[in-house]
Design an enzyme around this catalytic site. Structure first.
Site, PDB file in Angstrom:
ATOM      1  N   GLY A  57       0.795  -1.218   0.038  1.00  0.00           N
ATOM      2  CA  GLY A  57       0.017   0.088   0.010  1.00  0.00           C
ATOM      3  C   GLY A  57       0.940   1.268  -0.030  1.00  0.00           C
ATOM      4  O   GLY A  57       2.160   1.060   0.223  1.00  0.00           O
ATOM      5  N   CYS A  58       0.449   2.341  -0.289  1.00  0.00           N
ATOM      6  CA  CYS A  58       1.296   3.720  -0.636  1.00  0.00           C
ATOM      7  C   CYS A  58       0.660   4.920  -0.578  1.00  0.00           C
ATOM      8  O   CYS A  58      -0.593   4.820  -0.326  1.00  0.00           O
ATOM      9  CB  CYS A  58       1.903   3.367  -1.963  1.00  0.00           C
ATOM     10  SG  CYS A  58       2.765   1.916  -2.153  1.00  0.00           S
ATOM     11  N   ALA A  59       1.480   5.868  -0.561  1.00  0.00           N
ATOM     12  CA  ALA A  59       1.103   7.385  -0.968  1.00  0.00           C
ATOM     13  C   ALA A  59       1.665   7.851  -2.162  1.00  0.00           C
ATOM     14  O   ALA A  59       2.894   7.483  -2.479  1.00  0.00           O
ATOM     15  CB  ALA A  59       1.299   8.084   0.166  1.00  0.00           C
ATOM     16  N   HIS A 109       6.603   9.149  -4.299  1.00  0.00           N
ATOM     17  CA  HIS A 109       6.052   7.742  -3.606  1.00  0.00           C
ATOM     18  C   HIS A 109       6.576   7.484  -2.227  1.00  0.00           C
ATOM     19  O   HIS A 109       7.630   7.367  -2.036  1.00  0.00           O
ATOM     20  CB  HIS A 109       6.405   6.706  -4.664  1.00  0.00           C
ATOM     21  CG  HIS A 109       5.720   5.384  -4.277  1.00  0.00           C
ATOM     22  ND1 HIS A 109       6.214   4.418  -3.625  1.00  0.00           N
ATOM     23  CD2 HIS A 109       4.370   5.126  -4.721  1.00  0.00           C
ATOM     24  CE1 HIS A 109       5.426   3.241  -3.456  1.00  0.00           C
ATOM     25  NE2 HIS A 109       4.275   3.872  -4.166  1.00  0.00           N
ATOM     26  N   ASN A 133       0.028   3.445  -6.278  1.00  0.00           N
ATOM     27  CA  ASN A 133      -0.456   2.996  -4.979  1.00  0.00           C
ATOM     28  C   ASN A 133      -1.739   1.893  -5.167  1.00  0.00           C
ATOM     29  O   ASN A 133      -2.585   2.282  -5.990  1.00  0.00           O
ATOM     30  CB  ASN A 133      -1.265   4.232  -4.359  1.00  0.00           C
ATOM     31  CG  ASN A 133      -2.071   3.904  -2.847  1.00  0.00           C
ATOM     32  OD1 ASN A 133      -1.778   2.783  -2.455  1.00  0.00           O
ATOM     33  ND2 ASN A 133      -3.122   4.763  -2.677  1.00  0.00           N
TER      34      ASN A 133
END
Lengths: 142, 409, 363, 501
Positions: free
Chosen positions: C12-14, C182, C209
């Site tokens: 999962g990410c930004a 990221h 993401n």
């Protein structure tokens, strides 16, 4: 209205409709108890000849000759269903004389009997239709 | 629309139901000299037999007049039809106006002049409920009953009281019983069956002289009896129409819409003549189913609907002591007879159509034959050999079956 | 623990991105600030940036950013580069020492161009040769990993929180017209520098993401087309798909988006005939490049930026505009922190690409 | 000979307290197992004639009948089983090849049941098919290698003919002749309703069914029965049948007794003549011959229809598939060793060919390795028993599946495996009018539609669970599968990891 329609193309001559009819109108809750060791007298009958077979039961005519001819008023048509009041029926057989399809027959109790689409028995919908393994008998609007 | 019906039996009821198919609102008045709720006359023998009772004999339910919004004037006699004023005059009541009038006055028992009849104490006819009740009061287990007439009425009466009297003897001028509906073989079969149930017949004979409880026949035979029933025939009640100037032959003349020759006046039932399609002749077909259908046709036409009464023929379903008889049509044609065991069947054909049949014993599905006559079905279009064997839809073409059974249009 | 390439690692990410529609250049401070707001969406196991327009002096040369595990790897790689490329500049990547960033590999930067002779000999286009060379190095030269290979652009990434990575690479010293960032939240990696995002191939860089459920279907198909998914990450597969569709097939980014996040058939059926036929064609012909499962991606390319959500929009993404700048981020807060005063802000629909081109594509 | 006496394998058990002597069992048994004794007013049965089709059991209104495996047994022997012994007796008595039908019933491994499907948890949401679109539409056919644009930038449609399926399930080839007219009608109508395809098999196409042409695949097999211009033009695709899973390397034989009336007309052979399909196509002795036939058929139909080449799954299936993919075929159909048949030599049925799961995995991988997976679509059949089998097949790399036996079961087949007798009591594998009539296509088609709809629902549920909302994202998505109880070799052929990895 929904009627019983028969398509001889799909009739297998298995006679199950007759047995399911006899059971449905037996007033008994078990088929074995109802039909064991008796000769059934169903209200639907199979005609068979040279590999052709089909079931015949009351057509519930819109202009029912049986009702018009009934001398006692025992036969009536209500909501399209022709039924017999066996209490009133004296067994004169004028209806047998009148029915063009031969769908009224003497009952074992002296009066006459005919298909009443299982509206009076516990079936709710015609037992012959439910019992037909090949949809040769259908209860549909057509 | 203001409808008036004279009569309260099958034709009258048919008329009410016919009118109401078309006109839910018009005023309907039934006027009958019988004081009873509509009942089925043919049931009087079953009443005596105990197979029905006065309650169950009602031809329609107690609420019938109310349901159909009919004013029933029962026990009221019509004396005259005034075609100018378009009203019917009543005995002891004010006249009743009509826009459309049905005359369904039925028939009455015919009593021929017979020497010494007035000396007989207990003598009855057998047409109406009151006749049956009177007869019932008169008989007991010791009664010896003499019935004059071996037709449908006489024999049904005999069956009705057989278990309640000591003996019954039936006398008829004809040489066989039920000659109007059976052939000789059939008559003999039925006669034998009735005799087996203890009823005696004296045929080809008639009463020359009554003297109280004794009847002396033309042959010289003397019959002692306690109760006399006269059932030699009926006569249509045509007087009202005849007086008003309507055409009357043996019965009131009607067309295929059941109209008399008088404007706005219809007639139906046993008082009329209609066309027998099996002979092409106008005749009285005094049968309950016919009466109903004539009445219904009249009612529909009176109310502006469309309906023809054009498929009439003689037909009878009757039984004596468990032996059932169904007949229809006429017998002047080529006959095919099938006899087996206790059953007898005769099919009469002419011009590639079935015109009449007799079935005695096994009467299953007789209506299929009736329909062949009624629809004048060309026999070449069906498998006649098959249908001769027994009435069955198998004899028709696949396509016809698809129509009748499969809903094919 | 197995690192990227040895095992498939969902994450999962930004993400965040800024682009100046008029080509105005700005340094990396804003993008660092933006991504740092979404610290909770990262877990310190990866952060990175891509910047466009940063190497104007070498704009005709491919800028190779390379991680080396060892000097041996560096020697092998440089031998390879020297064999096929002309190198106009090579240097150690400028970084600053920080306690937050540890276990750093050797990081080198090369500005290169394939030798004309080589291209002639191999009968391939320049781009294609660079692509194949990057693939070759990454697969075959043990310990070497080219993580950026476009012209006038660069990717910068590391294990750590993204704001630390930005500081580490001294991004305030670069000026570009487009930046993406990221922050990574992988669920089961020890954290490997090469596995951080963006994933870049030639001038195309992707920050992503999401976790795509179509991964193996996409991977096995793109591998058939000559790509080698060594990292087993979604981003890698997505980057290759875009490379395949845009560079190899010559599609527009919009058409490529219609393949990757194709409209539902029910939507296609209701389109006007010409559009319906086109969409049906694209879905049918490139069925195996449909990406399903949640994703929001920013695709950087020369002269532009594309934002794309999966067709159900299972990941958040908002777009804000202020004058010449367009801001795109996983969360609105990440935009507001650098530009509280927006002309316009909206969330693009699932499957509908938003493509911003500098000067309308005139760059 | 007393040796030839074989005790019936199954016994008909009648509960006489329940039997009402309605005689439906007697009327419905074409094998004449049951008969009524008037004197005793009782039903009797001769189980030596019983094929265990359960027609009587199903129709008995009082459930007075059941059929059980006999406990009459040979002396126990794990090697010389009862079957092995009786087969020797039968062959010693007759000198003939043993015949049987439907698919291989032996207890070989079922790889479908050794693969498990993934589902999403937390990191990637599962999708609820009741709330979100869930797409199963599938196109079969060659995919272009290069998208082409016109001068205005519009895409030029350079696709070769495709089959457009609403669900990736098709009805596999079953000829009119091997199955009845009513069975064919049921399949055709169901295919139409479902937006998929049925397959004529090698029996020609009855003119009555031309109207279902859009949903028909017409087959060209080694006997070329019923093949002519109109036939080829009727279908939406043409299938060249090289082999079938139940009897790879074997031709077909429909006895002359079944070549009557419409069958003879449809097959275009004289009434009463045996319809013999040779083992190979006698114009295909090599892959290049196949290529010629593929293009002949395309030429004959103006390149308007995709051509399918159907092969049985045999040992080197991957290499064969590669050859076919390069031979101009648009679709390859592979039939596994459990595939059904109307009649096959028992030994062939039970011992030749390989499992479809392994064949599919190796074909798909081989085509990808060669970069030609886009040249063809891959359709697999040969015992696809349920929706999970389909999900697994697609995840392994299939574009669609063929179902044959499952479709027949939906029509009423009870797997008595006696098709070759022609006395199918369920009206499926028979041409006797009084038996054919037992399959009312109004029922049959509805049941097929129900079955496929039910499977479609389940496929969508499983897809949604995996977070996939379009079938193409499942195709070849082998990460969605894990093996269970498989060895390294099997895992590597299937291209999947073991559960827990």
């Amino acid at each position: 209205m929904k009627r019983i329609y028969v398509n001889e193309k799909w009739c297998l001559g298995c006679h199950l409709c007759e047995y399911y009819c006899a059971f449905a109108n037996s007033g008994k809750n078990d088929m074995v108890k109802a039909l064991k060791n008796i000769t059934i007298n169903p209200r639907i009958r199979i005609e068979e000849h040279n590999n052709v077979s089909f079931a015949v039961s009351c057509r519930h005519c819109e202009e029912p000759l049986c009702v018009k001819s009934c001398i006692t008023g025992a036969l009536t048509i209500k909501d399209g269903v022709i039924s017999v009041n066996s209490d009133k029926c004296v067994g004169c057989y004028t209806c047998i004389l009148s029915c063009p399809y031969g769908c009224i027959s003497p009952s074992d109790q002296g009066a006459i009997q005919k298909c009443e689409l299982c509206v009076k028995n516990a079936g709710g919908s015609p037992a012959c239709v439910k019992g037909c393994p090949n949809k040769a008998i259908e209860w549909v609007e057509r | 629309m203001n409808y008036v019906i004279i009569g309260n039996s099958a034709a009258a009821i048919g008329c009410v139901e016919g009118i109401r198919q078309v006109d839910k609102k018009g005023k309907i008045t039934i006027i009958s000299d019988e004081p009873h709720h509509t009942y089925s006359r043919p049931l009087i023998s079953y009443l005596l037999l105990g197979k029905t009772d006065e309650e169950r004999m009602k031809y329609r339910s107690d609420s019938f007049y109310e349901d159909k919004n009919v004013t029933a004037m029962l026990g009221v006699t019509v004396t005259k039809i005034d075609t100018d004023k378009r009203c019917v005059e009543l005995e002891g009541e004010k006249p009743v106006k009509y826009d459309r009038l049905l005359v369904a006055t039925g028939s009455r028992a015919f009593i021929p002049p017979m020497e010494g009849l007035d000396t007989v104490d207990k003598k009855f006819t057998f047409m109406k409920l009151d006749d049956a009740k009177a007869l019932e009061d008169a008989i007991n287990e010791n009664s010896r009953v003499l019935i004059i007439g071996a037709g449908l009425i006489g024999l049904k009466c005999a069956e009705g009281i057989n278990d309640r009297v000591q003996s019954i003897e039936v006398v008829d001028l004809a040489d066989r019983i039920l000659p109007s509906i059976l052939d000789e073989t059939g008559s003999a079969m039925v006669q034998k069956h009735i005799e087996d149930n203890g009823i005696k017949f004296t045929l080809s004979d008639s009463v020359a002289q009554f003297d109280k409880n004794t009847a002396t026949l033309k042959s010289g035979k003397v019959i002692e009896f306690d109760v006399l029933v006269i059932a030699v025939g009926v006569r249509p009640n045509t007087q009202l129409v005849a007086q008003a100037g309507g055409a009357v032959n043996r019965g009131i003349v009607t067309d295929d819409r059941c109209r008399t020759t008088l404007k706005n006046i219809y007639s139906a039932g046993d008082c009329t003549e209609s066309l027998d399609i099996t002979t092409g002749q106008e005749r009285i077909l005094a049968l309950l189913p016919n009466a109903y259908m004539q009445g219904e046709t009249a009612g529909i036409d009176m109310a502006g609907g469309q309906k023809l009464y054009d498929k009439a023929m003689p037909m009878n379903a009757i039984g004596f002591f468990g032996l059932h008889i169904i007949t229809a049509g006429s017998y002047n044609g080529e006959a095919a007879v099938i006899q087996s065991g206790n059953s007898y069947k005769k099919l009469v054909t002419a011009d590639d159509t079935l015109i009449g049949y007799i079935m005695i014993g096994d009467v299953a599905r007789a209506g299929i034959y009736t329909a062949l006559i009624r629809e004048k079905k060309p026999l070449s279009s069906i498998d006649f050999d098959l249908i001769k064997e027994k009435p069955q839809l198998m004899a028709f073409s696949k396509r016809e079956r698809a129509k009748t059974l499969g809903g094919l249009r | 623990m197995l690192r990227e390439g040895e095992v498939r690692i969902p994450a999962g990410c930004a993400i965040s991105g800024i682009i100046a529609k008029d080509g105005e250049k700005f340094n990396g401070e804003d993008i660092i600030k933006s991504i740092s707001v979404m610290r909770d969406r990262s877990n310190g196991l990866g952060g990175g940036f891509a910047a466009y327009g940063i190497y104007p002096e070498f704009k005709d040369y491919y800028a190779f950013h390379v991680f080396y595990d060892s000097t041996k790897a560096k020697e092998d790689c440089e031998a390879y580069i020297n064999k096929y490329f002309e190198t106009v500049s090579m240097s150690k990547m400028p970084t600053r020492q920080m306690k937050e960033i540890t276990d750093e590999p050797l990081i080198w930067r090369y500005f290169v161009r394939p030798l004309q002779y080589t291209l002639f000999q191999k009968q391939v286009a320049e781009d294609e040769f660079v692509f194949q060379s990057v693939m070759f190095i990454n697969v075959n030269i043990d310990g070497a990993f080219v993580f950026s290979s476009g012209k006038d652009m660069g990717a910068f990434k590391a294990v750590g929180f993204p704001e630390d990575v930005g500081e580490y690479y001294r991004l305030e010293e670069y000026e570009g017209y487009c930046w993406t960032a990221h922050g990574r939240y992988p669920t089961n990696t020890p954290g490997w520098w090469g596995g951080a995002h963006p994933f870049a191939m030639l001038d195309c860089s992707v920050v992503h993401n999401g976790e795509i459920s179509s991964y193996d279907a996409n991977r096995r198909y793109i591998e058939m087309m000559g790509y080698n998914c060594t990292l087993q990450t979604d981003t890698e597969a997505i980057t290759y798909i875009i490379d395949y569709l845009v560079r190899q097939q010559g599609m527009t980014y919009e058409d490529a988006a219609s393949v990757m996040a194709a409209p539902f058939w029910s939507t296609i059926e209701s389109m006007p005939k010409a559009q319906r036929e086109k969409m049906t064609y694209l879905r049918n012909a490139f069925a195996s490049m449909l990406i399903t499962g949640p994703f929001s991606i920013l695709v950087g390319f020369t002269g532009g930026l594309m934002a794309l959500n999966d067709r159900l929009k299972l990941r958040s993404m908002v777009i804000g505009e202020r004058k010449n700048k367009v801001y795109i981020a996983s969360e609105e807060a990440a935009i507001r922190v650098i530009q509280p005063d927006l002309d316009n802000i909206w969330a693009p629909k699932g499957g509908e690409p938003v493509v911003i081109r500098v000067n309308g594509g005139a760059l | 000979m007393p040796i030839d006496f074989l005790y019936p394998e199954y016994e008909v058990i009648r509960d006489n307290t329940r039997c009402i002597t309605c005689r439906v069992c007697e009327r419905q048994c074409a094998n004449e197992v049951h008969h009524y004794d008037k004197e005793l007013n009782m039903m009797f049965s001769d189980e030596s004639k019983c094929v265990v089709c359960h027609r009587c059991v199903s129709l008995c209104p009082t459930r007075a009948l059941k059929i059980v495996k006999t406990d009459n047994t040979f002396k126990e022997n794990a090697n010389w089983t009862g079957d092995a012994i009786t087969e020797v007796y039968r062959q010693a008595g007759t000198g003939g090849v043993l015949l049987s039908s439907m698919g291989n019933p032996k207890p070989y491994p079922i790889y479908w049941d050794k693969m498990l499907i993934n589902a999403s948890q937390v990191t990637n949401p599962s999708i609820d098919p009741l709330r979100e679109p869930m797409e199963t539409r599938t196109f079969l056919g060659k995919k272009p290698t290069k998208v082409e644009y016109d001068q205005k930038g519009g895409i030029i449609n350079n696709l070769t003919p495709q089959l457009d399926l609403k669900v990736p399930i098709m009805f596999s080839a079953m000829s009119y002749g091997s199955i009845s007219y009513n069975a064919h009608e049921s399949l055709a109508r169901a295919a139409k309703e479902l937006g998929t395809f049925y397959n004529t098999g090698e029996g020609g196409l009855h003119k009555d069914f031309y109207k279902y042409g859009k949903n028909t695949i017409v087959q060209v097999a080694s006997g070329r029965f019923g093949v002519y211009k109109d036939y080829l033009e009727q279908g939406s695709a043409i299938e060249i049948k090289i082999g079938q899973g139940a009897k790879p390397g074997i031709g077909g034989h429909l006895p002359g007794a079944k070549i009557v009336g419409d069958i003879s007309k449809t097959r275009m052979i004289p009434e009463g003549s045996d319809a013999i399909s040779p083992a190979p196509h006698h114009d295909i002795y090599s892959i290049e011959d196949l290529r010629q036939l593929v293009y002949s058929l395309k030429e004959a139909t103006n390149y308007k229809k995709p051509v399918i080449v159907k092969i049985a799954a045999v040992h080197n299936v991957a290499a064969i598939a590669s050859g076919i993919a390069r031979g101009g075929a648009d679709i390859i159909a592979i039939d596994g060793y459990r595939g059904g048949t109307g009649a096959a030599p028992t030994r062939i049925r039970d011992n030749v060919g390989i499992p479809i799961e392994l064949a599919l995995a190796s074909v798909d991988q081989r085509l990808r390795d060669e970069g030609i997976r886009g040249n063809v679509s891959v359709v697999v059949g040969g015992s696809v028993r349920n929706s999970a089998d389909i999900v697994k097949a697609i995840a392994l790399g299939a574009d669609a599946v063929y179902i044959g036996t499952s479709a027949l079961l939906a029509l009423g087949c009870h797997q008595c495996r006696s098709c070759q007798t022609g006395r199918c009591n369920w009206g499926i594998a028979t041409q006797r009018p009084e038996l054919v009539r037992r399959l009312n296509p109004n029922i049959g088609y509805e049941r097929l539609v129900n079955l496929v709809h039910a499977w479609e629902h389940e496929i969508k549920e499983m897809m949604g669970g995996m977070g996939i909302n379009s079938i193409e994202a499942l195709r070849g998505n082998r990460l969605m599968l894990r093996g269970i109880g498989l060895n390294e070799k099997e895992l590597s052929i299937l291209g999947i990891k073991h559960a827990g990895e």
